[in-house]
Scaffold this motif. Structure first.
Motif, PDB file in Angstrom:
ATOM      1  N   HIS A 185       1.185  -0.957  -0.303  1.00 46.25           N
ATOM      2  CA  HIS A 185       0.068  -0.026   0.472  1.00 46.25           C
ATOM      3  C   HIS A 185       0.797   1.259   0.285  1.00 46.25           C
ATOM      4  O   HIS A 185       1.084   1.666   1.231  1.00 46.25           O
ATOM      5  N   PRO A 186       0.931   1.605  -1.343  1.00 48.38           N
ATOM      6  CA  PRO A 186       2.495   2.823  -1.780  1.00 48.38           C
ATOM      7  C   PRO A 186       1.544   4.277  -1.831  1.00 48.38           C
ATOM      8  O   PRO A 186       0.509   3.690  -1.698  1.00 48.38           O
ATOM      9  N   MET A 187       2.661   5.313  -1.490  1.00 50.55           N
ATOM     10  CA  MET A 187       2.076   6.622  -1.709  1.00 50.55           C
ATOM     11  C   MET A 187       3.566   7.135  -2.600  1.00 50.55           C
ATOM     12  O   MET A 187       4.861   7.186  -1.666  1.00 50.55           O
ATOM     13  N   GLY A 188       2.927   7.953  -3.012  1.00 51.86           N
ATOM     14  CA  GLY A 188       3.774   8.783  -3.876  1.00 51.86           C
ATOM     15  C   GLY A 188       2.819  10.290  -4.809  1.00 51.86           C
ATOM     16  O   GLY A 188       2.101  10.218  -4.493  1.00 51.86           O
ATOM     17  N   PHE A 189       3.797  10.844  -5.406  1.00 48.41           N
ATOM     18  CA  PHE A 189       3.373  11.963  -5.759  1.00 48.41           C
ATOM     19  C   PHE A 189       3.365  12.449  -7.606  1.00 48.41           C
ATOM     20  O   PHE A 189       4.202  12.080  -7.828  1.00 48.41           O
ATOM     21  N   ASP A 190       2.891  12.491  -7.919  1.00 51.71           N
ATOM     22  CA  ASP A 190       2.122  13.251  -9.514  1.00 51.71           C
ATOM     23  C   ASP A 190       2.671  14.571  -9.182  1.00 51.71           C
ATOM     24  O   ASP A 190       2.061  15.395  -9.519  1.00 51.71           O
ATOM     25  N   ALA A 191       4.138  15.214  -9.712  1.00 47.85           N
ATOM     26  CA  ALA A 191       4.625  16.440  -9.076  1.00 47.85           C
ATOM     27  C   ALA A 191       4.809  17.066 -10.270  1.00 47.85           C
ATOM     28  O   ALA A 191       4.910  18.343 -10.070  1.00 47.85           O
ATOM     29  N   PHE A 192       5.294  17.182 -11.562  1.00 47.52           N
ATOM     30  CA  PHE A 192       5.791  17.909 -12.486  1.00 47.52           C
ATOM     31  C   PHE A 192       4.017  18.523 -13.432  1.00 47.52           C
ATOM     32  O   PHE A 192       2.914  17.920 -12.738  1.00 47.52           O
ATOM     33  N   GLY A 193       4.030  19.875 -14.168  1.00 44.87           N
ATOM     34  CA  GLY A 193       2.763  19.887 -14.401  1.00 44.87           C
ATOM     35  C   GLY A 193       2.925  21.288 -14.938  1.00 44.87           C
ATOM     36  O   GLY A 193       3.624  22.140 -13.759  1.00 44.87           O
ATOM     37  N   MET A 194       1.999  22.271 -15.257  1.00 45.15           N
ATOM     38  CA  MET A 194       1.969  23.762 -15.486  1.00 45.15           C
ATOM     39  C   MET A 194       1.869  24.419 -14.123  1.00 45.15           C
ATOM     40  O   MET A 194       1.808  25.330 -13.809  1.00 45.15           O
ATOM     41  N   PRO A 195       0.589  24.214 -13.178  1.00 44.83           N
ATOM     42  CA  PRO A 195       0.490  24.411 -12.281  1.00 44.83           C
ATOM     43  C   PRO A 195       2.077  25.134 -11.135  1.00 44.83           C
ATOM     44  O   PRO A 195       1.750  25.717 -10.673  1.00 44.83           O
ATOM     45  N   ALA A 196       2.972  24.280 -10.760  1.00 45.89           N
ATOM     46  CA  ALA A 196       4.022  24.125 -10.729  1.00 45.89           C
ATOM     47  C   ALA A 196       5.319  25.616 -10.880  1.00 45.89           C
ATOM     48  O   ALA A 196       5.393  26.338 -10.166  1.00 45.89           O
ATOM     49  N   GLY A 241      -4.002   8.627   9.834  1.00 43.24           N
ATOM     50  CA  GLY A 241      -3.198   7.140  10.438  1.00 43.24           C
ATOM     51  C   GLY A 241      -3.306   6.144   8.952  1.00 43.24           C
ATOM     52  O   GLY A 241      -3.703   4.859   9.347  1.00 43.24           O
ATOM     53  N   LEU A 242      -2.944   6.344   8.236  1.00 48.30           N
ATOM     54  CA  LEU A 242      -2.966   5.642   7.096  1.00 48.30           C
ATOM     55  C   LEU A 242      -2.195   4.664   6.970  1.00 48.30           C
ATOM     56  O   LEU A 242      -0.538   4.961   7.794  1.00 48.30           O
ATOM     57  N   SER A 243      -2.025   3.630   6.514  1.00 50.81           N
ATOM     58  CA  SER A 243      -1.249   1.918   6.385  1.00 50.81           C
ATOM     59  C   SER A 243      -0.127   2.186   5.348  1.00 50.81           C
ATOM     60  O   SER A 243      -0.206   1.335   4.779  1.00 50.81           O
ATOM     61  N   LEU A 244       0.594   3.018   5.145  1.00 48.83           N
ATOM     62  CA  LEU A 244       0.545   3.013   4.015  1.00 48.83           C
ATOM     63  C   LEU A 244       2.522   3.127   3.730  1.00 48.83           C
ATOM     64  O   LEU A 244       3.283   3.100   5.085  1.00 48.83           O
ATOM     65  N   ASP A 245       3.068   2.108   2.806  1.00 46.93           N
ATOM     66  CA  ASP A 245       4.869   1.979   3.215  1.00 46.93           C
ATOM     67  C   ASP A 245       4.965   2.969   2.757  1.00 46.93           C
ATOM     68  O   ASP A 245       5.848   3.247   1.578  1.00 46.93           O
ATOM     69  N   TRP A 246       5.450   4.137   3.816  1.00 46.02           N
ATOM     70  CA  TRP A 246       6.430   5.508   3.625  1.00 46.02           C
ATOM     71  C   TRP A 246       7.651   5.249   2.741  1.00 46.02           C
ATOM     72  O   TRP A 246       8.455   6.055   2.142  1.00 46.02           O
ATOM     73  N   SER A 247       8.144   4.070   3.359  1.00 38.41           N
ATOM     74  CA  SER A 247       9.659   4.131   2.196  1.00 38.41           C
ATOM     75  C   SER A 247       9.098   3.672   1.328  1.00 38.41           C
ATOM     76  O   SER A 247      10.950   4.003   0.171  1.00 38.41           O
ATOM     77  N   ARG A 248       8.540   3.529   0.281  1.00 36.83           N
ATOM     78  CA  ARG A 248       8.805   3.263  -0.652  1.00 36.83           C
ATOM     79  C   ARG A 248       8.501   4.341  -1.261  1.00 36.83           C
ATOM     80  O   ARG A 248       7.954   4.939  -3.053  1.00 36.83           O
ATOM     81  N   MET A 249       8.121   6.056  -1.070  1.00 35.24           N
ATOM     82  CA  MET A 249       7.644   7.333  -1.635  1.00 35.24           C
ATOM     83  C   MET A 249       8.513   7.706  -2.644  1.00 35.24           C
ATOM     84  O   MET A 249       9.147   7.540  -2.057  1.00 35.24           O
ATOM     85  N   PHE A 250       8.140   8.042  -3.676  1.00 34.24           N
ATOM     86  CA  PHE A 250       8.813   8.665  -4.994  1.00 34.24           C
ATOM     87  C   PHE A 250       7.878  10.002  -5.039  1.00 34.24           C
ATOM     88  O   PHE A 250       6.826  10.243  -4.676  1.00 34.24           O
TER      89      PHE A 250
END
Length: 857
Positions: A74-85, A115-124
């Motif tokens: 159960h991973p988490m990351g960020f869709d971080a490129f794009g026009m808003p930035a 308190g989400l059960s996320l594997d933060w070690s996989r974040m990118f």
């Protein structure tokens, strides 16, 4: 136990989970794996309640699967490129990188209290060079396999954002980010060959049984398979014939003119010869290239003076017009127009006074045409001009008849085409993944060497070399980055300054999560273990853009050896959640200085005297219920404010309990408060049971255990079917039963521990505290999910309603297998029945076993 202090409890258990590392996923072939994923967020810097609902749904599934013995990713990351930035950088004078990473830090800080059960070690984040460097490697592999190519094309150009847009990124003729009217422009662009997979992508939809039907239909319509006829019109001047493609060859006898795209080779030739044609074509290019833009734009045409011969009658000549509603990249860029049966043709012919010749009509006859008559494929019609046959038949039969006739006579060919176009990925922006090729004067377009990846974006600490205040692509103006040596010959060359469409970034991130630190795009062994995504959760707005592109990317990655064949369809199950809404409070008595509506935050208004008013001024408020949360309407709710007031468990409980997850849920202060009070009640119930004498006897042990096992069954079914609100309704009921129970201390203790387990996916912090308080072993997050005892689900008795003369008078609880004669005796002895009968015998008694007793007096 002391007073329920959510902040203390939640921080304590989050620390315990982190120290135990129970959510860090590792390959374990001894357990069934389960991969649950929510569509990752854009780092806007502000968590909203839609995020809370989306991630809580995934968390419920992840925690449930963990407790049922699965190895969960159960991973988490960020869709971080794009026009808003990039727009933010232009507005503030800063840098997109600084803005983006600052927002990511902020959002992680906002998400962790949930308190989400996320594997933060996989974040990118997709803007990490380690991520987009592997994306560049994928691009080079796709290039080698012929899955990506470069060509001149007419594209959608956003004149404000100054970049190309895919058709899917144009909404109502405007750029999806800027809102500017989109224009046509011819540029050299990079394309993914998604159209080569049109038929496969369409056919495979039938196998996606655990996807919403509406999503599959949206993709089916977007891919757009159709059978038509391809043939040519001979020109009267003897020049090369004009080839056309049509999906309605049955209407050929209603041809009024031949139309060509402004980008057709004939139009370009005339453009070079005539300023008048050049001016007309320039006007056409101000419009967008999407079907929606073309449908709504005013129809424009130019009579070229050229004439062609009808293929069925050489004496019938048709004029050739350049028309702004014809696209070069669909079919052949040329059509024959039948205004009677195509609305765009009808509007064009009406404007330019061209013939309108009916070919088909409804079986019951036709009225005078005030608009085009366009029958469906399945509709029975009558052909009044005989090319496709004169008998009644469906429109689809008429098309097939026309194609067969043309092929038999040798002047046309039946062709299947798709609406889906190749995916243009070039964007003329800085904040995106650089396309890893070099333009060499001697060697041409040269792929970068993989050992030189990532080709990282330039980041100048002093900001002098990157000026975001100037329109256009900053990479074009950055010579120290742009100028390089050719990877092939070593001579001076220039990098490609276009970057990739940000939808590329999100088209494979799910695969990268399986091995986020791998030195290749994926680790095939890890991908083979974790893929596919068992449950994917996200908004319906991504039905085409993201989901279709991801399906193509999975196929391309499999071809290049980065995914197993089984992952060609990457998402086994898809769930599309509803929005979190909130009432809008619009000032009913005044506007701002520009005449615009004034909107108030929820905490600025109050209900009184049968209305809603501004607290400070007393102005009356117009309430617009259940509207999408929007900063511009001031109807947003800050999740952190809710968490600080009530705790994360209250927020989680409320967004899951109020409506089915596929529907919108309206956030209300009263609803949040009610959720908080219920969790307090559960806390106090635990406290009461904890203080009982462990040896205390009671009555109704079996009844409580029976209700407990019913709760286990129903909550389990609710979670497994995404019926979270139904599961919570059962938990409310079981809590009520337990609070009233007079059962022994041992059974009540067993029941409260089971309640904690059943609530743990929804309210993990409170559940951990109850579990610990009642002496549960280890963490409830690691405890095995309770299993319902089937023998406890069998009902020994049944309650039957009693009707007298069709009106309900009472009810009767009897043994389930009681004889009908005995049921009849008990029913007639019932006090309510006796009152109606007044000592008389009934005319008839009907006993329907297990359902009802009917007495006819």
């Amino acid at each position: 136990m002391s007073r329920y202090e959510a902040s203390d409890i939640e921080a304590k258990w989050q620390k315990a989970w982190e120290e135990a590392a129970i959510f860090q996923a590792k390959e374990d072939h001894g357990k069934p794996k389960y991969y649950v994923l929510e569509m990752f967020p854009y780092p806007s810097g502000k968590l909203h309640m839609g995020h809370v609902r989306n991630y809580t749904m995934g968390d419920v599934i992840a925690r449930y699967k963990l407790s049922t013995g699965h190895n969960v990713l159960h991973p988490m990351g960020f869709d971080a490129f794009g026009m808003p930035a990039e727009n933010a950088a232009m507005a503030s004078g800063g840098h997109p990188k600084d803005w983006t990473y600052s927002n990511i830090d902020t959002m992680v800080e906002q998400m962790k209290p949930l308190g989400l059960s996320l594997d933060w070690s996989r974040m990118f984040a997709t803007c990490d060079p380690e991520y987009y460097g592997q994306q560049q490697a994928l691009f080079l592999d796709f290039l080698e396999k012929g899955l990506v190519y470069r060509k001149n094309a007419v594209v959608n150009w956003d004149p404000v954002d100054m970049t190309v847009l895919a058709n899917e990124q144009v909404e109502a003729g405007r750029g999806w980010r800027s809102g500017a009217l989109v224009e046509r422009r011819e540029l050299t662009q990079w394309f993914f060959k998604i159209s080569d997979y049109s038929d496969e992508l369409l056919t495979a939809l039938d196998g996606l049984e655990n996807w919403p039907a509406k999503v599959r239909l949206m993709q089916e319509n977007w891919i757009g398979k159709s059978r038509g006829l391809q043939f040519s019109f001979e020109r009267t001047d003897g020049e090369e014939a004009i080839e056309v493609y049509t999906t309605r060859p049955d209407t050929l006898m209603g041809a009024s003119f031949v139309g060509i795209s402004p980008d057709h080779p004939i139009a370009k030739q005339l453009e070079a010869e005539s300023q008048e044609v050049a001016d007309f074509v320039a006007e056409c290019r101000k419009g967008g290239t999407t079907e929606e833009a073309i449908e709504t734009a005013p129809k424009l045409g130019y009579d070229t003076g050229l004439r062609v011969r009808h293929p069925l009658d050489p004496n019938w000549e048709l004029p050739v017009w350049i028309a702004n509603f014809i696209l070069m990249d669909y079919g052949t860029g040329a059509i024959f127009a039948c205004p009677a049966h195509d609305q765009r043709d009808f509007e064009f012919a009406t404007k330019y006074d061209l013939p309108i010749i009916p070919v088909v009509e409804p079986v019951e006859g036709a009225d005078e045409l005030t608009e085009a008559y366009v029958p469906t494929k399945a509709e029975k019609v009558r052909y009044v001009r005989g090319f496709a046959g004169t008998e009644e038949q469906t429109g689809e039969d008429g098309v097939n008849t026309a194609v067969d006739k043309a092929e038999a006579e040798g002047w046309g060919e039946g062709v299947t085409k798709f609406r889906l176009r190749d995916w243009g990925l070039s964007r003329q922006r800085y904040w995106g993944c650089p396309i890893p090729v070099v333009h060499c004067p001697d060697c041409g377009v040269v792929p970068e060497k993989k050992e030189n990846l990532p080709i990282a974006l330039p980041y100048d600490e002093d900001g002098k070399a990157i000026d975001f205040s100037v329109p256009g692509n900053p990479l074009d103006r950055h010579p120290s980055w742009r100028d390089c040596a050719c990877p092939s010959c070593g001579k001076p060359a220039q990098r490609e300054t276009d970057t990739m469409d940000t939808f590329v970034d999100s088209s494979w991130y799910f695969a990268r999560f399986t091995a986020p630190r791998a030195e290749t795009p994926t680790d095939l062994e890890a991908a083979s273990y974790w893929m596919n995504v068992d449950q994917y959760i996200g908004g319906i707005e991504h039905a085409i853009l993201h989901l279709l592109y991801s399906r193509f990317f999975a196929r391309a990655m499999e071809i290049c050896g980065h995914l197993p064949e089984s992952a060609k369809e990457p998402f086994d199950a898809l769930f599309t959640q509803g929005m979190v809404t909130h009432a809008i409070y619009e000032n009913a008595e005044r506007k701002d200085e520009n005449g615009r509506s004034i909107y108030h935050y929820p905490n600025e208004v109050e209900e009184r005297d049968g209305g809603v008013f501004v607290k400070k001024t007393g102005e009356r408020i117009k309430v617009i219920p259940s509207a999408k949360m929007s900063k511009s309407k001031n109807n947003v709710v800050d999740p952190l404010a809710i968490i600080s007031t009530y705790g994360a468990d209250t927020a989680r409980w409320f967004v899951l309990s109020d409506s089915p997850p596929e529907r919108d849920v309206e956030w209300t202060a009263s609803g949040a408060e009610a959720a908080y009070k219920h969790l307090n009640r559960v806390w106090n119930l635990c406290d009461r049971i904890g203080e009982m004498d462990p040896n205390a006897k009671g009555e109704g042990d079996e009844d409580l255990l029976r209700e407990m096992h019913k709760a286990i069954r129903d909550v389990t079914l609710g979670v497994e079917s995404f019926g979270f609100n139904a599961a919570i309704a059962k938990l409310y009921g079981f809590t009520n039963t337990l609070s009233k129970s007079k059962a022994s201390a041992a059974v009540q203790k067993q029941a409260i521990k089971t309640l904690a387990q059943l609530m743990s996916p929804m309210t993990p912090h409170l559940s951990e505290d109850i579990w610990a308080h009642q002496g549960g072993e280890g963490l409830v997050a690691n405890a095995p999910w309770p299993v319902a005892d089937d023998s406890m689900l069998v009902e020994d008795s049944v309650t039957l309603p009693i009707q007298v003369n069709g009106k309900r008078r009472g009810e009767l609880t009897v043994a389930k297998d009681l004889d009908k004669a005995e049921v009849e005796k008990l029913a007639l002895a019932h006090e309510a029945v006796q009152r109606v009968l007044e000592g008389a015998a009934p005319k008839k008694v009907i006993v329907v076993p297990g359902r009802i007793v009917n007495v006819v007096a």
